[in-house]
Design an enzyme around this catalytic site. Structure first.
Site, short mmCIF file in Angstrom:
data_model
loop_
_atom_site.label_atom_id
_atom_site.label_comp_id
_atom_site.label_asym_id
_atom_site.label_seq_id
_atom_site.Cartn_x
_atom_site.Cartn_y
_atom_site.Cartn_z
N LYS A 1 0.75 -1.15 -0.04
CA LYS A 1 -0.02 0.10 0.22
C LYS A 1 0.90 1.12 0.05
CE LYS A 1 -3.65 2.21 2.82
NZ LYS A 1 -4.86 1.74 3.92
N LEU B 1 -6.42 8.83 3.23
CA LEU B 1 -6.70 7.61 4.04
C LEU B 1 -8.02 7.58 4.64
CD1 LEU B 1 -3.42 6.20 5.37
CD2 LEU B 1 -3.83 6.22 2.92
N SER C 1 -9.31 2.16 2.78
CA SER C 1 -8.20 2.89 1.89
C SER C 1 -7.39 2.10 1.33
CB SER C 1 -7.54 3.95 2.83
OG SER C 1 -6.94 3.37 3.83
N VAL D 1 -7.99 1.51 9.89
CA VAL D 1 -8.43 2.34 11.05
C VAL D 1 -9.84 2.53 11.03
CG1 VAL D 1 -8.29 4.62 9.98
CG2 VAL D 1 -7.39 4.28 12.14
N GLY D 2 -10.35 1.89 10.22
CA GLY D 2 -11.92 1.85 10.27
C GLY D 2 -12.57 0.88 9.46
N GLY D 3 -11.68 -0.12 8.78
CA GLY D 3 -12.17 -1.05 7.74
C GLY D 3 -11.41 -0.84 6.72
N SER D 4 -10.39 -0.26 6.53
CA SER D 4 -9.58 -0.03 5.47
C SER D 4 -8.83 -1.02 4.87
CB SER D 4 -8.32 1.06 5.73
OG SER D 4 -8.93 2.33 5.80
#
Length: 548
Positions: A119, A168, A194, A215-218
């Protein structure tokens, strides 16, 4: 005006140079892949690409498959997927010399000769980690991130960097420098974010193993949207040294680094390789917990909690069916399934996640956009981060009776005192212990949860920031969570979607119904969750779901 015009021209020049570099990268990939094919016409690239990672790595280590055959097969396939989806930002030219060295080396390391995609936000020496920001161009990393160093020590060959959304903080995949990445299964759909470039490349078969962040589903959005597997470990299980983050320094919502692959066994192999002495010596803040083989290979029946909805984001018919069908298959296989009652997810999302990530009122987030030409993608958050406090208070008060969720988001974006931030962190800790107590009272091993899907149309994630509830909960709790694709959207799911109203029946719910629409044949996943530091148990559960 003249100054501003000059500044914009300088920015556009930087963007044009980066796009030229990207184009040169793809040309280079085409040249080296074609040259290899011409020199080795007897190599069956299709059979190389069809091997699952565990089998491929075994053949590489026992010498029955040379590393250059694998490398150039994937360079060729990655180029094809990049042309179709725009997922690659840069070809790592040093990977060619790594392949040459690998041929002369002892075949050591669990990932010997395996090409790996990385990434954009993960540092690779000599290459930019842009996060989609123009200001980060032409600032090559001084050294590899710890994860990349460990991959190399395990014999892997990082060969490309992949696209991300600007900042992101989005689950789409678009920025002004490299443009929009598309879903390899349907080009009008987002690949998620992201780690969207990773999702597209691995999902399209152009990479056999990818490394992303969450960090939230990335990690989980791209995997679910592109029909592959991924695991978000506990935040500190793998080193984050040398990895750029969207909001630096915030501790409320735990970020993690993890792998994406076509199957669960590949994720397990990657974690085996990463959880090695190399990682623990390069970053002493990572707990020295090697991969627990016994837990992963255990066959004892599991006690599994499950829920079909979080009562915040109404699941699509396909999401609900995915959980029900998986539950039934698990029961038939001898596991015990126990309903788990989720409460107050709205409070968790607004007060822990949004407020936790933007505890400074969004000031540091907004600062990242200074001097940039585009502030899209992050939509509402950027606008609120720039708004003065009096305007946020007024808007929150006015909108509360009509759009309560909008009001709550605005209220969560206020600037906090240090005392309030400490109090918030304490509250999140308490919530985590309460959640674990509820888990242990039911004597659960793991949890089966919905995963947002199917993939949205391009542009929808920016309008639907609230739909991260199913994934972000486990960043706030810092539990390991993985996704496994289990079904495809049917005509019946599409028919049932006509009755989709949502729990709030607000603009977001109406937009969500549109975002789900027209997805027959697209994959839908479930989320598999375990308690902190139980990645092996999480993978074991994922393997069970995948097999069934």
């Amino acid at each position: 005006l003249l100054l501003r015009w000059r500044r914009r021209r300088a920015l556009w020049r930087k963007v044009a140079e980066a796009q030229e570099r990207q184009e040169r990268s793809l040309v280079r990939m085409e040249v080296v892949a074609r040259r290899f094919r011409e020199q080795h016409p007897s190599v069956n690239m299709v059979s190389v690409l069809s091997l699952p990672l565990p089998e491929l790595s075994k053949k590489l280590r026992d010498g029955s498959l040379p590393p250059d055959h694998v490398f150039y097969a994937y360079v060729g396939k990655a180029l094809q997927i990049a042309t179709e989806t725009n997922c690659i930002t840069e070809f790592l030219r040093e990977s060619e010399s790594l392949v040459r060295k690998a041929k002369l080396m002892e075949k050591q390391g669990l990932l010997y000769g395996v090409p790996v995609s990385i990434k954009d936000s993960i540092d690779c020496q000599g290459h930019d980690s842009t996060l989609g920001f123009i200001k980060n161009l032409n600032k090559p990393a001084a050294e590899d991130s710890v994860v990349v160093q460990v991959l190399k020590r395990q014999g892997a060959i990082p060969f490309v960097k992949t696209n991300v959304p600007q900042s992101l903080i989005s689950y789409d995949c678009k920025n002004l420098i490299f443009g929009q990445t598309r879903n390899p299964l349907l080009y009008t759909r987002t690949p998620g974010g992201s780690s969207g470039g990773e999702g597209a490349l691995v999902g399209g078969g152009g990479s056999i193993l990818g490394i992303g962040t969450d960090v939230g589903g990335s990690l989980r959005f791209p995997a679910a949207f592109c029909g592959i597997c991924a695991i978000k470990p506990t935040g500190k299980r793998l080193s984050k040294r040398g990895i750029m983050s969207g909001v630096v320094g915030q501790k409320a919502v735990a970020a993690a680094v993890g792998p994406l692959a076509k199957d669960v066994e590949s994720l397990a192999l990657c974690l085996r390789a990463l959880l090695s002495e190399d990682m623990f010596s390069l970053d002493s803040t990572v707990p020295p917990l090697p991969f627990n083989e016994e837990v992963y290979s255990s066959t004892k029946p599991l006690r599994i909690g499950y829920y079909e909805t979080d009562f915040f984001t109404m699941p699509s018919p396909a999401m609900r069916r995915a959980v029900r069908e998986t539950k039934q298959l698990l029961e038939e296989a001898g596991h015990t399934l126990v309903p788990f009652e989720l409460t107050n997810v709205d409070y968790v999302i607004f007060n822990y996640c949004v407020r936790g990530m933007f505890a400074d009122g969004g000031r540091s987030f907004a600062k990242k956009f200074q001097g940039e030409m585009e502030k899209g993608g992050t939509g509402l958050f950027f606008w609120l981060a720039k708004a003065p406090q009096w305007l946020k208070t007024l808007l929150s008060w006015i909108s509360k009776p009509f759009v309560p969720r909008f009001s709550s988001i605005i209220r969560s974006m206020k600037e906090n005192t240090v005392d309030e931030v400490w109090s918030l962190h304490h509250e999140i800790e308490d919530f985590c212990h309460q959640f674990i107590a509820q888990w242990k009272k039911l004597n659960l091993d793991v949890m089966l949860c919905p995963m947002l899907g199917p993939a949205f149309g391009i542009g929808y994630p920016a309008k639907l920031s609230v739909a991260v509830s199913y994934t972000m909960l486990y960043n706030a709790l810092d539990f390991p969570a993985g996704v496994v694709p289990v079904t495809l959207v049917t005509d019946e799911d599409e028919e049932q979607l006509k009755g989709y109203k949502g729990y709030y029946q607000d603009w977001w719910d109406r937009t969500l119904a549109k975002a789900f629409h027209g997805s027959v044949g697209m994959p839908v996943a479930v989320q598999c969750v375990a308690l902190p530091w139980q990645e092996e148990l999480c993978l074991r559960f994922m393997k069970e779901v995948e097999t069934l």
